[in-house]
Design a protein around this motif. Structure first.
Motif, short mmCIF file in Angstrom:
data_model
loop_
_atom_site.label_atom_id
_atom_site.label_comp_id
_atom_site.label_asym_id
_atom_site.label_seq_id
_atom_site.Cartn_x
_atom_site.Cartn_y
_atom_site.Cartn_z
N THR A 47 0.85 -1.19 0.00
CA THR A 47 0.00 0.00 0.00
C THR A 47 0.88 1.23 0.00
N LEU A 48 0.57 2.18 -0.89
CA LEU A 48 1.32 3.43 -0.93
C LEU A 48 0.89 4.30 0.25
N LYS A 49 1.85 4.81 1.00
CA LYS A 49 1.57 5.62 2.19
C LYS A 49 1.75 7.11 1.92
N THR A 50 2.58 7.47 0.95
CA THR A 50 2.80 8.87 0.62
C THR A 50 2.76 9.04 -0.89
N GLY A 51 2.79 10.28 -1.33
CA GLY A 51 2.83 10.56 -2.76
C GLY A 51 1.45 10.77 -3.35
N LYS A 52 1.43 10.90 -4.65
CA LYS A 52 0.22 11.20 -5.42
C LYS A 52 -0.89 10.17 -5.23
N HIS A 53 -0.52 8.91 -5.00
CA HIS A 53 -1.50 7.83 -4.90
C HIS A 53 -1.58 7.24 -3.49
N ALA A 54 -1.31 8.04 -2.48
CA ALA A 54 -1.33 7.58 -1.08
C ALA A 54 -2.66 6.90 -0.75
N GLY A 55 -2.55 5.76 -0.08
CA GLY A 55 -3.73 4.99 0.33
C GLY A 55 -4.11 3.90 -0.65
N LYS A 56 -3.52 3.89 -1.81
CA LYS A 56 -3.85 2.92 -2.85
C LYS A 56 -3.06 1.62 -2.64
N THR A 57 -3.75 0.48 -2.68
CA THR A 57 -3.09 -0.82 -2.62
C THR A 57 -2.64 -1.17 -4.03
N ILE A 58 -1.34 -1.45 -4.18
CA ILE A 58 -0.80 -1.66 -5.52
C ILE A 58 -0.21 -3.05 -5.75
N GLY A 59 -0.33 -3.95 -4.78
CA GLY A 59 0.25 -5.27 -5.03
C GLY A 59 -0.07 -6.28 -3.97
N SER A 60 0.13 -7.52 -4.36
CA SER A 60 -0.05 -8.67 -3.47
C SER A 60 0.98 -9.72 -3.87
N PHE A 61 1.78 -10.16 -2.89
CA PHE A 61 2.84 -11.12 -3.16
C PHE A 61 2.84 -12.24 -2.13
N LYS A 62 3.37 -13.38 -2.54
CA LYS A 62 3.62 -14.51 -1.64
C LYS A 62 5.08 -14.90 -1.79
N SER A 63 5.65 -15.38 -0.70
CA SER A 63 7.04 -15.81 -0.72
C SER A 63 7.19 -17.09 -1.54
N THR A 64 8.25 -17.12 -2.34
CA THR A 64 8.59 -18.35 -3.07
C THR A 64 9.88 -18.94 -2.52
N GLY A 65 10.40 -18.33 -1.45
CA GLY A 65 11.60 -18.83 -0.78
C GLY A 65 12.84 -18.03 -1.11
N GLU A 66 13.77 -18.02 -0.17
CA GLU A 66 15.09 -17.41 -0.32
C GLU A 66 15.04 -15.95 -0.78
N GLY A 67 14.16 -15.14 -0.18
CA GLY A 67 14.11 -13.72 -0.48
C GLY A 67 13.45 -13.37 -1.80
N LYS A 68 12.70 -14.32 -2.36
CA LYS A 68 12.01 -14.09 -3.63
C LYS A 68 10.50 -14.20 -3.42
N TYR A 69 9.75 -13.41 -4.21
CA TYR A 69 8.30 -13.31 -4.07
C TYR A 69 7.66 -13.27 -5.44
N ALA A 70 6.41 -13.71 -5.52
CA ALA A 70 5.66 -13.66 -6.77
C ALA A 70 4.22 -13.26 -6.47
#
Length: 113
Positions: A47-70
């Motif tokens: 979720t963006l907390k500052t800037g032009k689009h503050a408050g907007k949720t922009i993504g969803s990720f799950k861990s795929t292991g070893e510091g990687k996400y998809a």
């Protein structure tokens, strides 16, 4: 005696919670200079907390292991959603959004605050 024991247990639990936090969680400075907050457990929301689009949720990720996400990432400028990947290296988070099965991708590097 009970009070001291209770305080010791509470302090231990707080410290353990911080140690178990996923490295992607927290506040990140985006390429545009806005602050993005990543939170969750197992599934992470951006979720963006500052800037032009503050408050907007922009993504969803799950861990795929070893510091990687998809997952998915949305461009806040045009509201288009892309297949996303993220990887952490130290205090840097490389975010990528791709179309056509990964044939065309756009990447940004965010910095941990």
């Amino acid at each position: 005696m009970f009070r001291k024991l209770s305080l010791a247990v509470a302090a231990t639990l707080i410290m353990a919670g911080a140690a178990w936090a996923d490295p992607i969680e927290g506040n990140w400075k985006t390429a545009s200079g806005a602050t993005a907050a990543i939170s969750g457990s197992g599934s992470f929301s951006i979720t963006l907390k500052t800037g032009k689009h503050a408050g907007k949720t922009i993504g969803s990720f799950k861990s795929t292991g070893e510091g990687k996400y998809a997952g998915t990432i949305t461009d806040p400028e045009n509201d288009k959603t892309y297949n996303g990947k993220a990887s952490i290296s130290g205090k840097s988070l490389k975010m990528s959004g791709c179309v056509l099965g990964g044939l065309i991708c756009k990447s940004q590097t965010w910095t941990k605050m």
